[in-house]
Design an enzyme around this catalytic site. Structure first.
Site, PDB file in Angstrom:
ATOM      1  N   PRO A   9     -64.685   4.015  23.168  1.00 36.77           N
ATOM      2  CA  PRO A   9     -64.896   5.255  23.924  1.00 36.77           C
ATOM      3  C   PRO A   9     -65.744   5.102  25.190  1.00 36.77           C
ATOM      4  CG  PRO A   9     -66.127   5.280  21.857  1.00 36.77           C
ATOM      5  CD  PRO A   9     -65.195   4.106  21.795  1.00 36.77           C
ATOM      6  N   ASN A  10     -65.317   5.831  26.184  1.00 39.03           N
ATOM      7  CA  ASN A  10     -66.012   5.953  27.480  1.00 39.03           C
ATOM      8  C   ASN A  10     -65.911   4.722  28.380  1.00 39.03           C
ATOM      9  OD1 ASN A  10     -67.042   8.638  26.950  1.00 39.03           O
ATOM     10  ND2 ASN A  10     -68.350   7.643  25.433  1.00 39.03           N
ATOM     11  N   ARG A  17     -70.619   5.660  34.699  1.00 37.05           N
ATOM     12  CA  ARG A  17     -71.688   5.540  33.701  1.00 37.05           C
ATOM     13  C   ARG A  17     -72.960   4.943  34.319  1.00 37.05           C
ATOM     14  NH1 ARG A  17     -69.359   3.478  28.092  1.00 37.05           N
ATOM     15  NH2 ARG A  17     -71.473   4.122  27.541  1.00 37.05           N
ATOM     16  N   TYR A  22     -73.787  -0.873  34.058  1.00 33.69           N
ATOM     17  CA  TYR A  22     -72.365  -1.177  34.283  1.00 33.69           C
ATOM     18  C   TYR A  22     -72.014  -1.362  35.755  1.00 33.69           C
ATOM     19  CZ  TYR A  22     -72.558   0.701  29.555  1.00 33.69           C
ATOM     20  OH  TYR A  22     -72.898   0.935  28.253  1.00 33.69           O
ATOM     21  N   ASN A  73     -64.593  -4.482  22.209  1.00 37.73           N
ATOM     22  CA  ASN A  73     -65.828  -3.825  22.612  1.00 37.73           C
ATOM     23  C   ASN A  73     -65.758  -2.432  21.972  1.00 37.73           C
ATOM     24  OD1 ASN A  73     -67.965  -2.498  23.726  1.00 37.73           O
ATOM     25  ND2 ASN A  73     -67.570  -3.176  25.831  1.00 37.73           N
ATOM     26  N   ALA A  76     -69.730   2.829  21.740  1.00 43.29           N
ATOM     27  CA  ALA A  76     -70.722   3.502  20.876  1.00 43.29           C
ATOM     28  C   ALA A  76     -70.370   3.405  19.387  1.00 43.29           C
ATOM     29  CB  ALA A  76     -70.861   4.962  21.294  1.00 43.29           C
ATOM     30  N   GLU A  97     -66.758  -9.731  18.901  1.00 43.37           N
ATOM     31  CA  GLU A  97     -67.324  -8.481  19.435  1.00 43.37           C
ATOM     32  C   GLU A  97     -67.907  -8.778  20.816  1.00 43.37           C
ATOM     33  OE1 GLU A  97     -70.621  -7.271  16.987  1.00 43.37           O
ATOM     34  OE2 GLU A  97     -71.236  -5.663  18.341  1.00 43.37           O
ATOM     35  N   HIS A  99     -69.839  -7.011  24.471  1.00 39.30           N
ATOM     36  CA  HIS A  99     -70.479  -5.883  25.157  1.00 39.30           C
ATOM     37  C   HIS A  99     -70.780  -6.293  26.588  1.00 39.30           C
ATOM     38  CE1 HIS A  99     -70.969  -3.691  21.443  1.00 39.30           C
ATOM     39  NE2 HIS A  99     -71.346  -4.827  20.896  1.00 39.30           N
ATOM     40  N   ARG A 106     -81.671  -2.226  25.102  1.00 35.20           N
ATOM     41  CA  ARG A 106     -81.551  -0.797  25.442  1.00 35.20           C
ATOM     42  C   ARG A 106     -82.187   0.068  24.345  1.00 35.20           C
ATOM     43  NH1 ARG A 106     -75.480   0.133  27.497  1.00 35.20           N
ATOM     44  NH2 ARG A 106     -76.415   2.172  27.967  1.00 35.20           N
TER      45      ARG A 106
HETATM   46  C1  DQA Z   1     -71.390  -1.115  25.282  1.00 37.51           C
HETATM   47  C2  DQA Z   1     -72.780  -0.870  24.724  1.00 37.51           C
HETATM   48  C3  DQA Z   1     -72.785   0.355  23.810  1.00 37.51           C
HETATM   49  O1  DQA Z   1     -74.093   0.593  23.308  1.00 37.51           O
HETATM   50  C4  DQA Z   1     -72.332   1.590  24.577  1.00 37.51           C
HETATM   51  O2  DQA Z   1     -72.256   2.694  23.710  1.00 37.51           O
HETATM   52  C5  DQA Z   1     -71.072   1.394  25.323  1.00 37.51           C
HETATM   53  C6  DQA Z   1     -70.830   0.105  25.992  1.00 37.51           C
HETATM   54  C7  DQA Z   1     -71.366  -2.264  26.298  1.00 37.51           C
HETATM   55  O3  DQA Z   1     -70.275  -2.789  26.556  1.00 37.51           O
HETATM   56  O4  DQA Z   1     -72.391  -2.635  26.845  1.00 37.51           O
HETATM   57  O5  DQA Z   1     -70.276   2.315  25.474  1.00 37.51           O
HETATM   58  O6  DQA Z   1     -70.525  -1.472  24.205  1.00 37.51           O
END
Ligand code: DQA
Length: 143
Positions: A9-10, A17, A22, A73, A76, A97, A99, A106
């Site tokens: 998501p997102n 963001r 990012y 990825n 959240a 996994e 990120h 964070r």
């Molecule tokens: C994320 C890190 C997560 O905590 C966050 O909710 C994201 C992006 C990252 O790629 O840094 O949406 O997965």
């Protein structure tokens, strides 16, 4: 075998963001950088993004049935989706996994990953390079 790359998501709205995590990267830039690297490596990939936990789980089920390797990825969902974790744990091929940011640097709620325990490894904090490093790691795992 095609490597499935899933984004949670997102992530489709990356450029809107937090800039400090990012930057100005768009989802299109991210997908293009991954595709370019995969082409250069001679690796076949399939990249998908969804804001829906249910859709991500369906794609992971398909990957399990096809014995397809996964780079994910979970965004959240990383921090609380036991459903995603259970789906990943059914995979027959390796899962990595990734990120963009380093969740451990964070907010505290990001310090827990409920999926880390069911993947081969986690690569975090290197922006787009987290995905590119994961492609290399996946290619080596397949050897
Ligand atoms: C994320 C890190 C997560 O905590 C966050 O909710 C994201 C992006 C990252 O790629 O840094 O949406 O997965």
């Amino acid at each position: 075998m095609k490597i499935l790359i899933l984004n949670g998501p997102n992530l489709s709205r990356l450029d809107l963001r937090e800039k400090n995590y990012y930057g100005d990267l768009t989802y299109k830039d991210l997908a293009e950088a991954i595709s370019t690297k995969a082409d250069a490596m001679g690796v076949e990939i399939e990249i998908k993004q969804s804001d829906s936990e249910s859709e991500l789980i369906s794609w992971i089920h398909e990957a399990a049935d096809k014995r397809q390797p996964l780079i994910i990825n979970p965004a959240a969902f990383t921090h609380y989706s036991y459903a995603l974790r259970d789906a990943i744990s059914m995979l027959k091929a390796p899962a990595i996994e990734v990120h963009l940011s380093n969740p451990l640097s964070r907010e505290e709620f990001r310090h827990t990953s409920v999926v880390s325990g069911v993947v081969q490894g986690t690569i975090a904090g290197f922006g787009v390079d987290s995905y590119l490093l994961a492609l290399t790691a996946m290619q080596n795992l397949a050897k």
